[in-house]
Design an enzyme around this catalytic site. Structure first.
Site, mmCIF file in Angstrom:
data_model
loop_
_atom_site.group_PDB
_atom_site.id
_atom_site.type_symbol
_atom_site.label_atom_id
_atom_site.label_comp_id
_atom_site.label_asym_id
_atom_site.label_seq_id
_atom_site.Cartn_x
_atom_site.Cartn_y
_atom_site.Cartn_z
ATOM 1 N N ASP A 136 -0.187 28.321 45.205
ATOM 2 C CA ASP A 136 -1.066 29.204 44.428
ATOM 3 C C ASP A 136 -0.724 29.105 42.953
ATOM 4 O OD1 ASP A 136 -2.470 30.254 46.609
ATOM 5 O OD2 ASP A 136 -2.384 32.288 45.800
ATOM 6 N N ASP A 162 3.310 28.242 50.334
ATOM 7 C CA ASP A 162 2.188 29.159 50.140
ATOM 8 C C ASP A 162 2.220 29.686 48.706
ATOM 9 O OD1 ASP A 162 -0.014 30.793 50.870
ATOM 10 O OD2 ASP A 162 1.342 32.478 51.180
ATOM 11 N N LYS A 210 15.918 27.181 49.436
ATOM 12 C CA LYS A 210 16.908 28.099 48.877
ATOM 13 C C LYS A 210 18.216 27.869 49.632
ATOM 14 C CE LYS A 210 16.524 31.619 46.696
ATOM 15 N NZ LYS A 210 17.050 31.941 45.328
ATOM 16 N N TYR A 248 6.414 31.878 59.185
ATOM 17 C CA TYR A 248 5.071 32.212 59.671
ATOM 18 C C TYR A 248 5.024 32.297 61.204
ATOM 19 C CZ TYR A 248 2.218 31.883 55.421
ATOM 20 O OH TYR A 248 1.621 32.110 54.207
ATOM 21 N N ASP A 273 13.042 29.078 43.617
ATOM 22 C CA ASP A 273 12.757 30.006 42.512
ATOM 23 C C ASP A 273 12.754 29.253 41.179
ATOM 24 O OD1 ASP A 273 15.509 29.583 42.811
ATOM 25 O OD2 ASP A 273 16.062 31.610 42.170
HETATM 26 C C1 IPM Z 1 -3.225 29.831 52.460
HETATM 27 C C2 IPM Z 1 -3.520 31.267 52.781
HETATM 28 C C3 IPM Z 1 -3.126 31.524 54.231
HETATM 29 C C4 IPM Z 1 -1.636 31.361 54.336
HETATM 30 C C5 IPM Z 1 -3.610 32.872 54.812
HETATM 31 C C6 IPM Z 1 -5.097 33.052 54.664
HETATM 32 C C7 IPM Z 1 -3.192 33.019 56.252
HETATM 33 O O1 IPM Z 1 -2.873 32.098 51.889
HETATM 34 O O2 IPM Z 1 -3.756 28.945 53.162
HETATM 35 O O3 IPM Z 1 -2.503 29.582 51.502
HETATM 36 O O4 IPM Z 1 -0.864 32.299 54.053
HETATM 37 O O5 IPM Z 1 -1.200 30.272 54.720
HETATM 38 MG MG MG Z 2 -1.936 31.079 50.264
#
Ligand code: IPM
Ligand code: MG
Length: 367
Positions: free
Chosen positions: A252, A248, A192, A142, A224
């Protein structure tokens, strides 16, 4: 002594709607539990861009650095899709994380009993699930340099750099071990190392830090495989520690195990300030959900649970955090449902503010 200070940054899309419900909850704790906060509010993301031409004003950044904790709603929306990369709403959030040095991002994935049927996975796979992902938040691909889109010969090349120093790995690993000590004493580190040198170093440093935590059972997994194991049998995990990008993705994935992204809070923590509290920003894992913004449909629970995390991690009010979490459990058990939580078995349909009010009622009943 003055009250602890909170900076509220509602942001874009459903951010302001869900944050309005958090304000009710904050007021309740002030009125009923003697826990008053000095609350101020400011702009972030697209809202800040509209007002100032950039997604985070320097004054807002300075205020974020001065308060005891920041509470953020969500940033982004289609209106801002074509903006220059440097002023996109997301840059405002990334600047906050970077300049506050919030290296440890805690993302719990907890399955509420009343919602176990909601997951796309079988009920017995997710019922009772309670895992914590610790995502490194201020380094890795990032932020690594070099980055950019460059000319090379007669074509362009897009470059990002995955980069981790030993100290960056060690500090997030330490925060994950500390958390594991307070939970099930199991930590799984994901990288990884089979294809990335930064992964090899990650594994070495985590193994080194583990020597200070002999009670914690440490395992390593390729990220993975980790993604696959998360959907196969998530209850094998207690705490997971991983880098910024893998974290990230994996968070999710873990969030969806619980049935709705509208339920998941997060805490981003940095080093302790002079008063002993960690620098901290709390935000729901869900985004700005522009498709439902302004329709009173958004589920405010993730944002309210983020405030519960603030009570626990910034203000040492674990009992009050538990009270708030129990009130939410109660409301869900009573069948109160925003649209995202409405399943085939039905329930009491409520708007965003209806959900906030139901939680306040459950809080009142807890006294
Ligand atoms: C998260 C989001 C952020 C990230 C975006 C909005 C920059 O996806 O907080 O998970 O990628 O970190
Ligand atoms: Mg995210």
């Amino acid at each position: 002594m003055s009250n602890p200070s909170l900076l509220i940054l509602p942001g874009d899309g459903i951010g302001p709607e869900v944050m309005a419900e958090v304000r009710k909850i904050i007021d309740w704790f002030g009125a009923k539990r003697g826990l008053a906060f000095d609350v101020s509010e400011d702009l972030v993301g697209g809202a800040a861009y509209d007002a100032h031409g950039k997604p985070l004003h320097d004054d807002t950044m300075a205020r974020a650095l001065a308060v005891d904790a920041v509470l953020l709603g969500a940033v982004g929306g289609p209106k801002y899709d074509n903006l220059d990369f440097s002023v996109k709403p997301e840059r405002g959030l990334l600047r906050l994380r970077k300049e506050m040095d919030l290296f440890s991002n805690l993302r719990p994935a907890q399955c509420f009993d009343a919602l176990a049927d909601f997951s796309s996975l079988k009920k017995d796979v997710v019922a009772g699930l309670d895992i914590m992902i610790v995502r490194e938040l201020t380094s890795g691909v990032y932020f690594g340099e070099p980055r950019g889109i460059f000319e090379e010969g007669n074509e362009r090349v897009g470059v990002n750099t995955q980069r981790y120093t030993e100290s960056e790995i060690a500090r997030v690993a330490k925060s994950a071990f500390e958390l594991a000590m307070r939970r099930g004493k199991k930590l799984c580190s994901m990288e990884k190392a089979n294809v990335m040198e930064s992964g090899i170093l990650w594994r070495e440093v985590v193994t080194e830090v583990a020597k200070d935590y002999p009670e914690v059972e440490l395992s390593h997994m390729y990220a993975d495989n980790g993604a696959m194991q998360l959907v196969r049998w998530p209850k094998q995990f207690d705490v997971i520690v991983t880098d910024n990008l893998f974290g990230d993705l994996l968070s999710d994935c873990a969030a969806m195990l619980t049935g709705s992204l509208g339920m998941l809070p997060s805490a981003s923590l940095g080093a302790p300030m002079a008063n002993g509290r960690p620098k901290a920003l709390y935000e729901p894992v869900h985004g700005s959900a522009p498709d439902i913004a302004g329709q009173a449909k958004a589920n405010p629970i993730a944002c309210i649970l983020s405030f519960a995390m603030a009570l626990r991690y910034s203000f040492d009010q674990g009992d009050e955090a538990a009270r708030l979490e129990a009130a939410i459990q109660q409301v869900l058990a009573d069948g109160v449902r925003t649209a995202d939580l409405m399943g085939p078995e039905g329930g009491v349909a409520v708007t965003t503010s209806g959900m906030g009010d139901a939680i306040i009622q459950a809080l009142d009943a807890s006294l």
